[in-house]
Motif scaffolding. Structure first.
Motif, PDB file in Angstrom:
ATOM      1  N   LEU A 221       4.951   2.753 -40.162  1.00 56.27           N
ATOM      2  CA  LEU A 221       6.312   2.240 -40.339  1.00 56.27           C
ATOM      3  C   LEU A 221       6.323   1.072 -41.321  1.00 56.27           C
ATOM      4  O   LEU A 221       7.240   0.940 -42.138  1.00 56.27           O
ATOM      5  CB  LEU A 221       6.877   1.818 -38.986  1.00 56.27           C
ATOM      6  CG  LEU A 221       8.400   1.842 -38.833  1.00 56.27           C
ATOM      7  CD1 LEU A 221       8.930   3.256 -39.014  1.00 56.27           C
ATOM      8  CD2 LEU A 221       8.813   1.293 -37.482  1.00 56.27           C
ATOM      9  N   ASP A 222       5.299   0.225 -41.254  1.00 55.17           N
ATOM     10  CA  ASP A 222       5.193  -0.887 -42.198  1.00 55.17           C
ATOM     11  C   ASP A 222       5.048  -0.375 -43.624  1.00 55.17           C
ATOM     12  O   ASP A 222       5.657  -0.904 -44.556  1.00 55.17           O
ATOM     13  CB  ASP A 222       4.004  -1.773 -41.837  1.00 55.17           C
ATOM     14  CG  ASP A 222       4.241  -2.586 -40.571  1.00 55.17           C
ATOM     15  OD1 ASP A 222       5.409  -2.682 -40.145  1.00 55.17           O
ATOM     16  OD2 ASP A 222       3.272  -3.124 -40.008  1.00 55.17           O
TER      17      ASP A 222
ATOM     18  N   ASP B   2       9.420   4.979 -33.738  1.00 54.63           N
ATOM     19  CA  ASP B   2       8.093   4.584 -33.277  1.00 54.63           C
ATOM     20  C   ASP B   2       7.016   4.912 -34.310  1.00 54.63           C
ATOM     21  O   ASP B   2       5.826   4.763 -34.052  1.00 54.63           O
ATOM     22  CB  ASP B   2       7.762   5.266 -31.944  1.00 54.63           C
ATOM     23  CG  ASP B   2       7.726   6.787 -32.060  1.00 54.63           C
ATOM     24  OD1 ASP B   2       8.071   7.320 -33.138  1.00 54.63           O
ATOM     25  OD2 ASP B   2       7.360   7.449 -31.062  1.00 54.63           O
ATOM     26  N   GLY B   3       7.441   5.374 -35.481  1.00 56.16           N
ATOM     27  CA  GLY B   3       6.500   5.652 -36.555  1.00 56.16           C
ATOM     28  C   GLY B   3       5.947   7.057 -36.570  1.00 56.16           C
ATOM     29  O   GLY B   3       5.188   7.413 -37.479  1.00 56.16           O
TER      30      GLY B   3
ATOM     31  N   ASP C 145       9.708  -5.591 -35.154  1.00 56.23           N
ATOM     32  CA  ASP C 145       9.694  -4.948 -33.847  1.00 56.23           C
ATOM     33  C   ASP C 145      11.081  -5.072 -33.219  1.00 56.23           C
ATOM     34  O   ASP C 145      11.806  -6.053 -33.476  1.00 56.23           O
ATOM     35  CB  ASP C 145       8.636  -5.627 -32.962  1.00 56.23           C
ATOM     36  CG  ASP C 145       8.305  -4.807 -31.732  1.00 56.23           C
ATOM     37  OD1 ASP C 145       7.249  -4.178 -31.726  1.00 56.23           O
ATOM     38  OD2 ASP C 145       9.127  -4.801 -30.781  1.00 56.23           O
TER      39      ASP C 145
ATOM     40  N   PHE D 188      10.454  -1.163 -35.343  1.00 55.21           N
ATOM     41  CA  PHE D 188       9.450  -0.406 -34.606  1.00 55.21           C
ATOM     42  C   PHE D 188       9.759  -0.373 -33.121  1.00 55.21           C
ATOM     43  O   PHE D 188      10.061  -1.404 -32.509  1.00 55.21           O
ATOM     44  CB  PHE D 188       8.073  -1.046 -34.838  1.00 55.21           C
ATOM     45  CG  PHE D 188       6.969  -0.415 -34.043  1.00 55.21           C
ATOM     46  CD1 PHE D 188       6.583   0.892 -34.263  1.00 55.21           C
ATOM     47  CD2 PHE D 188       6.304  -1.157 -33.065  1.00 55.21           C
ATOM     48  CE1 PHE D 188       5.557   1.465 -33.532  1.00 55.21           C
ATOM     49  CE2 PHE D 188       5.282  -0.596 -32.332  1.00 55.21           C
ATOM     50  CZ  PHE D 188       4.905   0.719 -32.566  1.00 55.21           C
TER      51      PHE D 188
ATOM     52  N   PRO E  24       2.740   5.620 -30.744  1.00 60.16           N
ATOM     53  CA  PRO E  24       3.487   4.924 -31.803  1.00 60.16           C
ATOM     54  C   PRO E  24       2.556   4.474 -32.931  1.00 60.16           C
ATOM     55  O   PRO E  24       1.390   4.150 -32.701  1.00 60.16           O
ATOM     56  CB  PRO E  24       4.092   3.726 -31.068  1.00 60.16           C
ATOM     57  CG  PRO E  24       4.151   4.149 -29.633  1.00 60.16           C
ATOM     58  CD  PRO E  24       2.958   5.015 -29.417  1.00 60.16           C
ATOM     59  N   ASP E  25       3.091   4.463 -34.144  1.00 60.66           N
ATOM     60  CA  ASP E  25       2.296   4.120 -35.328  1.00 60.66           C
ATOM     61  C   ASP E  25       3.016   3.030 -36.113  1.00 60.66           C
ATOM     62  O   ASP E  25       3.806   3.314 -37.017  1.00 60.66           O
ATOM     63  CB  ASP E  25       2.086   5.372 -36.183  1.00 60.66           C
ATOM     64  CG  ASP E  25       1.048   5.161 -37.281  1.00 60.66           C
ATOM     65  OD1 ASP E  25       0.687   4.002 -37.538  1.00 60.66           O
ATOM     66  OD2 ASP E  25       0.621   6.163 -37.882  1.00 60.66           O
ATOM     67  N   ARG E  26       2.731   1.782 -35.774  1.00 54.51           N
ATOM     68  CA  ARG E  26       3.382   0.654 -36.461  1.00 54.51           C
ATOM     69  C   ARG E  26       2.937   0.555 -37.919  1.00 54.51           C
ATOM     70  O   ARG E  26       3.735   0.222 -38.812  1.00 54.51           O
ATOM     71  CB  ARG E  26       3.065  -0.643 -35.714  1.00 54.51           C
ATOM     72  CG  ARG E  26       3.532  -1.929 -36.414  1.00 54.51           C
ATOM     73  CD  ARG E  26       5.039  -1.988 -36.535  1.00 54.51           C
ATOM     74  NE  ARG E  26       5.491  -3.101 -37.349  1.00 54.51           N
ATOM     75  CZ  ARG E  26       5.808  -4.305 -36.869  1.00 54.51           C
ATOM     76  NH1 ARG E  26       5.704  -4.559 -35.573  1.00 54.51           N
ATOM     77  NH2 ARG E  26       6.231  -5.262 -37.665  1.00 54.51           N
ATOM     78  N   ALA E  27       1.673   0.851 -38.205  1.00 60.08           N
ATOM     79  CA  ALA E  27       1.167   0.739 -39.572  1.00 60.08           C
ATOM     80  C   ALA E  27       1.918   1.683 -40.511  1.00 60.08           C
ATOM     81  O   ALA E  27       2.256   1.318 -41.648  1.00 60.08           O
ATOM     82  CB  ALA E  27      -0.331   1.037 -39.606  1.00 60.08           C
TER      83      ALA E  27
ATOM     84  N   ALA F  22       9.951  -4.889 -42.251  1.00 66.36           N
ATOM     85  CA  ALA F  22       9.690  -4.202 -40.986  1.00 66.36           C
ATOM     86  C   ALA F  22       9.566  -5.233 -39.882  1.00 66.36           C
ATOM     87  O   ALA F  22       9.092  -6.352 -40.109  1.00 66.36           O
ATOM     88  CB  ALA F  22       8.409  -3.370 -41.082  1.00 66.36           C
TER      89      ALA F  22
ATOM     90  N   PRO G 196       8.018   0.241 -29.768  1.00 64.31           N
ATOM     91  CA  PRO G 196       6.689   0.390 -29.155  1.00 64.31           C
ATOM     92  C   PRO G 196       6.740   1.332 -27.958  1.00 64.31           C
ATOM     93  O   PRO G 196       7.808   1.665 -27.443  1.00 64.31           O
ATOM     94  CB  PRO G 196       6.340  -1.037 -28.728  1.00 64.31           C
ATOM     95  CG  PRO G 196       7.653  -1.711 -28.545  1.00 64.31           C
ATOM     96  CD  PRO G 196       8.587  -1.094 -29.542  1.00 64.31           C
TER      97      PRO G 196
END
Length: 307
Positions: A242-243, A197-198, A255, A223, A237-240, A253, A225
């Protein structure tokens, strides 16, 4: 035979239309004397012709040159078939799944989907060897590199919030363990897929991602969520992040609800994985060299003597 054929350098196919255009120009537009008829006065040219001082070129020579160039371009595409013994080299191409088992994932309501994503990565990897690493506050090898997909499914089913006793979220430890696992096996080409989830991604994780990329491997990220059951006090969660991590690792990357971009990279052929590092010859027999010999036949016409 055709269905087993692989192109090691498919971009060379782009040269074939160029060769075809040049061949058509040579066949239909080029005069026997080229542009000399435009540069020399017509009366003087006629005088040379009456005296037999002109020796015109041959369109056949132009066509022979175009045919040789076409065969050369086809040879450079690298038509090849997989060597029968390639399957015995388990370290040619491998995949490592690094699964986040921190509380925000295992108790966040999307853990089932995260495990399904790991299974999808395993299926995309095909017959290549696959390892599973889990982490939270520390990282552990849940499954050593294997081709047994049934054991992976069993292991994934058994994972829960108590599998890793160490609390916290340290993805850099999971990535470091993945890198060591691949290095100890002397793997040539590899995909590392982080399912997280980052949370916990920082400079240490980015350094590990860069180290994976520097070895010629790729780090991808899926990712996870937030679900409806995110525990109180759990990080969002931190998608940025992970990207950014996937970018540092030279991968893609996506989802877990739409993982196709990552699955396509993992599912690329072994030839595509090995070609970038120049190791394609280990797994494939390249017939391009024999096509180079075939190109000598039209090339010989270019050396024919003229009276």
């Amino acid at each position: 035979m055709i269905e087993t054929l692989t192109l090691l350098r498919p971009l060379w196919f782009l040269a074939l239309p160029v060769v075809a255009v040049l061949a058509l120009r040579a066949a239909w537009r080029s005069a026997p004397l080229g542009d000399w008829s435009k540069a020399v006065d017509p009366h003087l040219m006629a005088l040379y012709a009456r005296r037999g001082a002109l020796l015109g070129g041959r369109r056949q020579a132009n066509l022979a040159a175009a045919l040789a160039a076409g065969i050369l371009a086809l040879a450079l595409t690298g038509p090849a078939v997989e060597r029968p013994e390639a399957a015995t080299f388990r370290n040619l191409d491998a995949t490592v799944v690094v699964l986040d088992l921190s509380r925000s994932v295992t108790e966040g309501g999307r853990f089932k989907e995260a495990r399904q994503a790991a299974q999808a990565v395993a299926e995309a990897a095909g017959t290549r060897s696959l390892a599973l690493i889990v982490y939270a506050g520390d990282a552990y090898t849940a499954l050593s590199p294997t081709n047994d997909r049934d054991s992976l499914a069993t292991t994934l089913f058994a994972l829960d919030a108590d599998t890793v006793p160490d609390r916290g979220s340290h993805p850099e430890r999971g990535l470091a363990l993945a890198r060591r696992t691949l290095a100890e096996a002397n793997v040539v080409a590899a995909d590392v897929v982080l399912i997280s989830d980052g949370d916990g991604i920082g400079q240490a994780a980015e350094r590990e991602a860069a180290a994976i990329r520097d070895r010629g491997w790729q780090l991808h990220a899926l990712f996870v969520p937030a679900g409806k059951a995110l525990p109180p006090g759990a990080p969002r969660p931190d998608r940025a992040a992970l990207d950014r991590l996937a970018g540092a690792g030279g991968g893609r990357a996506a989802d877990i609800d739409g993982p196709q971009a990552v699955l396509d990279r993992v599912g690329a052929s072994t030839a595509q994985h090995l070609a970038a590092g120049g190791y394609g010859v280990l797994a494939f027999a390249d017939f391009g060299r024999w096509l180079l010999l075939l190109a000598l036949l039209p090339a010989l016409l270019l050396f024919r003597r003229s009276a």
